[in-house]
Design an enzyme around this catalytic site. Structure first.
Site, PDB file in Angstrom:
ATOM      1  N   GLY A  69      -2.310 -10.046   2.940  1.00 38.64           N
ATOM      2  CA  GLY A  69      -2.774  -9.391   1.720  1.00 38.64           C
ATOM      3  C   GLY A  69      -4.190  -8.847   1.840  1.00 38.64           C
ATOM      4  N   THR A  70      -4.607  -8.590   3.083  1.00 36.26           N
ATOM      5  CA  THR A  70      -5.938  -8.050   3.353  1.00 36.26           C
ATOM      6  C   THR A  70      -6.206  -6.762   2.573  1.00 36.26           C
ATOM      7  OG1 THR A  70      -5.411  -8.711   5.623  1.00 36.26           O
ATOM      8  CG2 THR A  70      -7.499  -7.522   5.266  1.00 36.26           C
ATOM      9  N   TRP A  72      -4.829  -5.506  -0.070  1.00 41.36           N
ATOM     10  CA  TRP A  72      -4.899  -5.756  -1.515  1.00 41.36           C
ATOM     11  C   TRP A  72      -6.231  -6.395  -1.890  1.00 41.36           C
ATOM     12  CZ3 TRP A  72      -1.197  -9.710  -4.343  1.00 41.36           C
ATOM     13  CH2 TRP A  72      -1.205  -9.439  -5.723  1.00 41.36           C
ATOM     14  N   HIS A 129     -10.912 -10.838  10.292  1.00 41.38           N
ATOM     15  CA  HIS A 129      -9.752 -11.728  10.439  1.00 41.38           C
ATOM     16  C   HIS A 129     -10.145 -12.981  11.222  1.00 41.38           C
ATOM     17  CE1 HIS A 129      -6.823  -9.011   8.806  1.00 41.38           C
ATOM     18  NE2 HIS A 129      -6.917  -8.123   9.765  1.00 41.38           N
ATOM     19  N   ARG A 151      -1.200 -16.634   2.555  1.00 42.70           N
ATOM     20  CA  ARG A 151       0.129 -16.256   2.073  1.00 42.70           C
ATOM     21  C   ARG A 151       1.165 -17.151   2.733  1.00 42.70           C
ATOM     22  NH1 ARG A 151       2.764 -10.173   2.945  1.00 42.70           N
ATOM     23  NH2 ARG A 151       4.330 -10.343   1.302  1.00 42.70           N
ATOM     24  N   TYR A 218      -1.908 -15.180  -2.029  1.00 47.02           N
ATOM     25  CA  TYR A 218      -1.191 -13.948  -2.386  1.00 47.02           C
ATOM     26  C   TYR A 218      -0.251 -14.208  -3.559  1.00 47.02           C
ATOM     27  CZ  TYR A 218       1.704  -9.746  -1.410  1.00 47.02           C
ATOM     28  OH  TYR A 218       2.384  -8.551  -1.483  1.00 47.02           O
TER      29      TYR A 218
HETATM   30  P1  A3P Z   1       4.934  -6.854   3.179  1.00 46.73           P
HETATM   31  O1  A3P Z   1       5.114  -6.446   4.605  1.00 46.73           O
HETATM   32  O2  A3P Z   1       5.553  -8.200   2.891  1.00 46.73           O
HETATM   33  O3  A3P Z   1       5.363  -5.832   2.195  1.00 46.73           O
HETATM   34  P2  A3P Z   1      -2.289  -6.938   5.187  1.00 46.73           P
HETATM   35  O4  A3P Z   1      -2.924  -6.068   4.164  1.00 46.73           O
HETATM   36  O5  A3P Z   1      -2.968  -8.262   5.355  1.00 46.73           O
HETATM   37  O6  A3P Z   1      -2.045  -6.219   6.460  1.00 46.73           O
HETATM   38  O7  A3P Z   1      -0.873  -7.349   4.594  1.00 46.73           O
HETATM   39  C1  A3P Z   1       0.126  -6.395   4.406  1.00 46.73           C
HETATM   40  C2  A3P Z   1       1.091  -6.920   3.367  1.00 46.73           C
HETATM   41  O8  A3P Z   1       0.497  -6.793   2.066  1.00 46.73           O
HETATM   42  C3  A3P Z   1       2.374  -6.131   3.328  1.00 46.73           C
HETATM   43  O9  A3P Z   1       3.369  -7.069   2.930  1.00 46.73           O
HETATM   44  C4  A3P Z   1       2.065  -5.089   2.262  1.00 46.73           C
HETATM   45  O10 A3P Z   1       3.196  -4.493   1.692  1.00 46.73           O
HETATM   46  C5  A3P Z   1       1.319  -5.943   1.254  1.00 46.73           C
HETATM   47  N1  A3P Z   1       0.443  -5.157   0.358  1.00 46.73           N
HETATM   48  C6  A3P Z   1      -0.328  -4.092   0.663  1.00 46.73           C
HETATM   49  N2  A3P Z   1      -0.976  -3.632  -0.410  1.00 46.73           N
HETATM   50  C7  A3P Z   1      -0.616  -4.426  -1.440  1.00 46.73           C
HETATM   51  C8  A3P Z   1      -0.969  -4.436  -2.835  1.00 46.73           C
HETATM   52  N3  A3P Z   1      -1.793  -3.535  -3.345  1.00 46.73           N
HETATM   53  N4  A3P Z   1      -0.412  -5.405  -3.598  1.00 46.73           N
HETATM   54  C9  A3P Z   1       0.434  -6.307  -3.073  1.00 46.73           C
HETATM   55  N5  A3P Z   1       0.802  -6.341  -1.777  1.00 46.73           N
HETATM   56  C10 A3P Z   1       0.276  -5.410  -0.963  1.00 46.73           C
END
Ligand code: A3P
Length: 323
Positions: A69-70, A72, A129, A151, A218
């Site tokens: 959820g980075t 986000w 990270h 998460r 998350y």
């Molecule tokens: P999924 O692959 O389960 O959909 P990171 O940002 O750490 O790389 O993580 C990516 C994950 O966060 C992906 O999960 C992505 O879809 C989800 N994600 C990205 N933006 C988001 C948002 N604004 N709200 C919720 N989840 C989000």
């Protein structure tokens, strides 16, 4: 089209080339540094930060295990911090990807942008990270604030696998089967090592220094976004005023940073990220897949899910942390 190759300092190449290498997650090359598997392209920056970065007490560092959820978290923290300068209706998040609004500290150092980092006005906001064990002494000692997001490991491995498949196809490589990615994840031969150790490092620090380390999940952010966003703003030292709350500012921030809103913006469907993975830069669309809790149910076998749950229970036992 040809993508620009980011400038590489090569400063630590000699050291890095002596570290154990694992290429099982092509196109990501992992090196084992101080017991943690780290993508090679991040390592020079991590070492440079450890050696040379001077943290300020009012810096904010966003930390996560990748795929937790980075993106986000970056959007939310950035929107909260800049809501006065940037009215939400004309916000930079509408034209920039969250990774362009809050950059990886390690990538900035790797890219030779150290002097730019030092010239930035306070309060600065970065991400990483890195494990708590590998965080620089300057960051640990400066009293700067850290927000960590974790998460459910079952959703993280599924997200990782999909991300890798997109990376492989971009690099014209065969995708890696889920079963193999899963094994590597359980063994910690995955970017930034064992997810449980990663979370525990920050969890323990959040118990020891709750005013400096905020630990988020998350799933909780999904379940009660208003409470968590208000908590973030308080922790960051810029709480929402009663007027802002009355005007619905908290809900507006949440809407701006929502998966639905961000994933449909042009920058996030067509933009290309530079500076990480020079050989196959991900497009920003790779960071938006489903954005749901529990998607593991459509991908992991019951045995895989049970195995991860068992490791989680064993690893976290007695810590007070649940994932
Ligand atoms: P999924 O692959 O389960 O959909 P990171 O940002 O750490 O790389 O993580 C990516 C994950 O966060 C992906 O999960 C992505 O879809 C989800 N994600 C990205 N933006 C988001 C948002 N604004 N709200 C919720 N989840 C989000």
């Amino acid at each position: 089209g040809e993508e620009q190759t980011p400038k590489q300092s090569g400063e630590f190449d000699d050291l890095i080339s002596t570290l154990p290498l694992d290429e099982g997650l092509v196109p990501i090359r992992l090196r084992q540094y101080q017991g943690v598997w780290i993508p090679e392209y991040f390592l020079g920056g991590i070492i440079a930060v450890r050696q040379r970065f001077t943290a300020r007490p009012d810096d904010l560092l966003l930390v996560s295990y990748p795929k937790s959820g980075t993106t986000w978290l970056k959007a939310l923290a950035f929107a909260i911090m800049t809501r006065i300068q940037h009215p939400l209706a004309h916000h930079p998040l509408l034209s920039l990807n969250p990774h362009q609004c809050v950059e990886y500290l390690d990538s900035l150092f790797f890219d030779g942008q150290q002097s730019m980092v030092e010239a930035l006005p306070s309060p600065r906001i970065f991400s990483s990270h890195t494990t708590y064990s590998l965080l620089s002494d300057s960051i640990k000692g400066s009293g700067c604030r850290i927000i960590y997001i974790c998460r459910d490991p079952k959703d993280v491995i599924v997200s990782r696998w999909h991300f890798n498949a997109k990376m492989s196809s971009k690099a014209a490589k065969e995708p890696i089967p889920l079963t193999k990615t899963f094994e590597m994840f359980c063994e910690g031969v995955c970017p930034f090592g064992l997810i449980w150790d990663h979370a525990l490092g920050y969890w323990k620090e959040s118990l020891r220094r709750p005013d400096k380390v905020l630990f988020l999940k998350y799933e909780e952010l999904m379940e009660e976004p208003v409470a968590k966003v208000k908590r973030m703003a308080e922790f960051m030292g810029c709480p929402f005023s009663p007027d802002e709350e009355k005007e619905g500012m908290v809900e507006e921030v949440i809407r701006l940073c929502s998966f639905e809103k961000l994933s449909n913006l042009e920058i996030n469907t067509t933009g290309v990220m530079n500076s990480i993975v020079p050989t196959a830069p991900p497009t920003f669309a790779f960071f938006f897949r489903k954005g749901k809790v529990g998607d593991w149910k459509s991908h992991l076998s019951p045995e895989m899910a049970q195995r991860l749950d068992e490791i989680t229970q064993e690893k976290l036992e007695g810590s007070g942390l649940t994932l």
